[in-house]
Design a protein around this motif. Structure first.
Motif, PDB file in Angstrom:
ATOM      1  N   LEU B  14      32.245  19.048  23.427  1.00  0.00           N
ATOM      2  CA  LEU B  14      33.333  19.189  24.352  1.00  0.00           C
ATOM      3  C   LEU B  14      34.687  18.306  23.800  1.00  0.00           C
ATOM      4  N   VAL B  15      35.612  19.158  23.595  1.00  0.00           N
ATOM      5  CA  VAL B  15      36.948  18.564  22.949  1.00  0.00           C
ATOM      6  C   VAL B  15      37.815  18.335  24.396  1.00  0.00           C
ATOM      7  N   LEU B  16      38.515  17.397  24.427  1.00  0.00           N
ATOM      8  CA  LEU B  16      39.350  17.115  25.638  1.00  0.00           C
ATOM      9  C   LEU B  16      40.864  17.123  25.111  1.00  0.00           C
ATOM     10  N   ASN B  17      41.658  18.025  25.812  1.00  0.00           N
ATOM     11  CA  ASN B  17      43.143  17.893  25.616  1.00  0.00           C
ATOM     12  C   ASN B  17      43.699  17.160  26.831  1.00  0.00           C
ATOM     13  N   VAL B  18      43.976  15.951  26.286  1.00  0.00           N
ATOM     14  CA  VAL B  18      44.174  15.056  27.610  1.00  0.00           C
ATOM     15  C   VAL B  18      45.826  14.890  27.893  1.00  0.00           C
ATOM     16  N   GLY B  19      46.184  15.078  29.104  1.00  0.00           N
ATOM     17  CA  GLY B  19      47.733  14.523  29.435  1.00  0.00           C
ATOM     18  C   GLY B  19      47.968  14.701  30.921  1.00  0.00           C
ATOM     19  N   ASP B  20      49.081  14.505  31.360  1.00  0.00           N
ATOM     20  CA  ASP B  20      49.580  14.405  32.736  1.00  0.00           C
ATOM     21  C   ASP B  20      50.974  14.779  32.788  1.00  0.00           C
ATOM     22  N   GLY B  23      48.385  21.113  33.099  1.00  0.00           N
ATOM     23  CA  GLY B  23      48.156  22.325  33.675  1.00  0.00           C
ATOM     24  C   GLY B  23      48.831  23.485  32.779  1.00  0.00           C
ATOM     25  N   LYS B  24      49.799  23.269  32.178  1.00  0.00           N
ATOM     26  CA  LYS B  24      50.575  24.250  31.390  1.00  0.00           C
ATOM     27  C   LYS B  24      50.399  24.321  29.867  1.00  0.00           C
ATOM     28  N   THR B  25      49.379  23.562  29.196  1.00  0.00           N
ATOM     29  CA  THR B  25      49.094  23.260  28.059  1.00  0.00           C
ATOM     30  C   THR B  25      48.643  24.740  27.171  1.00  0.00           C
ATOM     31  N   ASN B  26      49.136  24.800  26.038  1.00  0.00           N
ATOM     32  CA  ASN B  26      48.694  25.721  25.216  1.00  0.00           C
ATOM     33  C   ASN B  26      47.720  25.566  24.355  1.00  0.00           C
ATOM     34  N   ALA B  27      47.589  24.459  23.909  1.00  0.00           N
ATOM     35  CA  ALA B  27      46.434  23.635  22.713  1.00  0.00           C
ATOM     36  C   ALA B  27      45.108  24.602  23.109  1.00  0.00           C
ATOM     37  N   PRO B  28      44.505  24.725  24.245  1.00  0.00           N
ATOM     38  CA  PRO B  28      43.221  25.210  24.179  1.00  0.00           C
ATOM     39  C   PRO B  28      42.961  26.569  23.702  1.00  0.00           C
ATOM     40  N   ARG B  29      43.987  27.604  23.959  1.00  0.00           N
ATOM     41  CA  ARG B  29      44.223  28.762  23.451  1.00  0.00           C
ATOM     42  C   ARG B  29      44.006  28.740  21.961  1.00  0.00           C
ATOM     43  N   CYS B  30      44.563  27.817  21.380  1.00  0.00           N
ATOM     44  CA  CYS B  30      44.834  27.575  19.992  1.00  0.00           C
ATOM     45  C   CYS B  30      43.497  27.130  19.287  1.00  0.00           C
ATOM     46  N   MET B  44      37.305  23.469  23.774  1.00  0.00           N
ATOM     47  CA  MET B  44      38.225  22.345  24.357  1.00  0.00           C
ATOM     48  C   MET B  44      38.710  22.984  25.610  1.00  0.00           C
ATOM     49  N   LEU B  45      38.711  21.801  26.534  1.00  0.00           N
ATOM     50  CA  LEU B  45      39.106  22.048  28.008  1.00  0.00           C
ATOM     51  C   LEU B  45      40.197  21.156  28.078  1.00  0.00           C
TER      52      LEU B  45
END
Lengths: 299, 299
Positions: B14-20, B23-30, B44-45
């Motif tokens: 499980l790879v976490l894309n962490v921010g705040d 909600g609008k992150t593009n990274a998980p698509r990639c 990645m979530l």
């Protein structure tokens, strides 16, 4: 599985199947198949957590926005005292296997007994007013005995290698339900005698499970059951366990353990996600699991 | 995405894309597109974590067996002091966007500058010995300036609305690289004058980004760039940003921001997973992202 239901966004619910060891868990096959069929934006992954680390895990879930946990061995009991809200039966038998975390707190319930009894009913067992013979006094025996009593079983015979454990369950059943529970020996004579009056036999031990080195010493009592009886086995793999095989040879109605696993999905999906699981969904789970385990699904 | 690469077992990373906000992150698509193409058992979530909660998040990851984090705003800086091992450049510019947790500790690296410069090089920009004009002094400007200097850029002109921020970057570049950095004004005359000697212009501001209400006051200096110059934009959406559109109208070579995002995957996948990402993989990411964003991919 195609998993196209998983949207990979912030609304994707991560559901943790928590145990130790958890490497051989079958649950994610079942849950993820249902998420796919129900178009739920969710994924279940196994998570190995050591005993004693559950309070930290609950904090971690709160931090990370994880709302669902499905505990298995050895954590089903330890979670009970850590949750805000656990139903009376699950408290009584000190076991939960479904946990929901929301803004109102943490809610847990044990679905093993409900799943077993639902599978029996769906499998055609008549429970109201009958006598039942249960073999085993481990994790799922108490809740299964309790749920059988709730479903109208009048008399429960409980046999276990260690009779003290069976006595504990019998006491709980006698004190908390309208059924009468009695502990009997595991010798052939005791089992044969009880079997004659029982419309249900349930194996609730791991005897006969793939990878478990012990088998039943004696299953001859299955031939003493009435021809209208149902035989249930909690063992998932192989689906045609020794108990089920012996029952079929005797011409009896049978409910293999895989039916329990999927019957549980009904109550768990309602409790966790407020989702309805259909018969077709459950059949799809069975096919997914059998395919995964490399066993035929036409049991 | 079919996501059939995800085996749903204990080895599933499980790879976490962490921010705040995240909600609008593009990274998980990639990332998930690459996991699929590279047959990696990983997902990645996005994970929304408040500022100040990063130490708790690292503990939670250790507890739950999570080994990979990809931080974005506002956490890229705060993680630096929490990790055991961060490369010198990322320490200098105080930013990491890829974190690996293993038995030897926590390892972080900032890949934004490397990604930008790799995209420029892949896009045909000649960097060695040239002058470059950079617009903006925010998050990715310092590392991009640094990596350009590492790639042989001789002179860096840095323009920013707030000149103090540009001065800080110029100082770091002058003290730590062989390049000479100079801060210039954002007025038309200053930009025009610098442009005449620059083989590269890079927009490193959010000006022109979809959903960002400000645009460039002046882009006329693009016409002053030599005809052999390359124009780079960090903006991902729209791919044909105002900067890129102006550069194409001037007949210049262009590198849109989406190329930076996918070029970064090269270095990140090597650092995190020791995996090689090919040109075809990167093109597949671009198509996935464009499809997700609803923009044409033939930019």
């Amino acid at each position: 599985m195609k998993l196209e239901n998983i949207k990979l966004n912030l609304d994707t619910e991560l559901v943790l199947n928590v145990g130790d060891p958890i490497g051989k868990t079958n649950a994610p096959r079942c849950y993820n198949k249902l998420f796919e069929r129900l178009h739920m934006n969710a994924i279940m992954l196994p998570c190995e957590i050591k005993k004693g680390e559950l309070p930290k895990l609950l904090d971690a879930c709160r931090l990370m926005g994880i709302h669902y946990l499905c505990p298995t061995m050895p954590h089903k009991s330890d979670f009970v005292d850590l949750l805000d809200d656990v139903d009376e039966t699950s408290k009584l038998f000190h076991s939960v296997n479904a946990i929901r975390l929301d803004e109102n707190g943490s809610h847990g319930s044990g679905m093993d007994g409900k799943g077993a009894v639902k599978a029996m009913e769906e499998g055609g067992a008549k429970l109201n007013g009958i006598n039942a013979l249960l073999y085993g006094a481990g994790g799922i025996s108490g809740v299964t005995a309790y749920e059988l009593a709730q479903s109208g079983v009048k008399k429960l015979y409980i046999a276990n290698r260690t009779p003290e454990k069976a006595e504990r369950i019998a006491k709980l059943v006698n004190e908390n339900t309208a059924a009468a529970a009695e502990v009997i020996g595991t010798d052939a004579a005791s089992l044969d005698k009880a079997a004659e009056s029982c419309e249900l036999f349930a194996n609730l031990t791991p005897l006969g499970m793939k990878g478990f080195d012990k088998k039943h010493d004696y299953l001859g009592f299955i031939d003493r059951l009435p021809k209208t009886a149902t035989v249930f086995d909690c063992i998932i793999n192989p689906p045609l366990s020794e108990t089920i095989t012996a029952a079929r040879a005797a011409g009896l109605n049978t409910v293999p353990g895989m039916r329990m696993l999927v019957a549980q999905m009904d109550v768990i999906f309602k409790f966790l996600f407020n989702q309805t699981v259909t018969g077709a969904d459950k059949q799809a789970c069975i096919e997914e699991l059998c395919n995964y385990l490399g066993v035929p699904s036409n049991f």
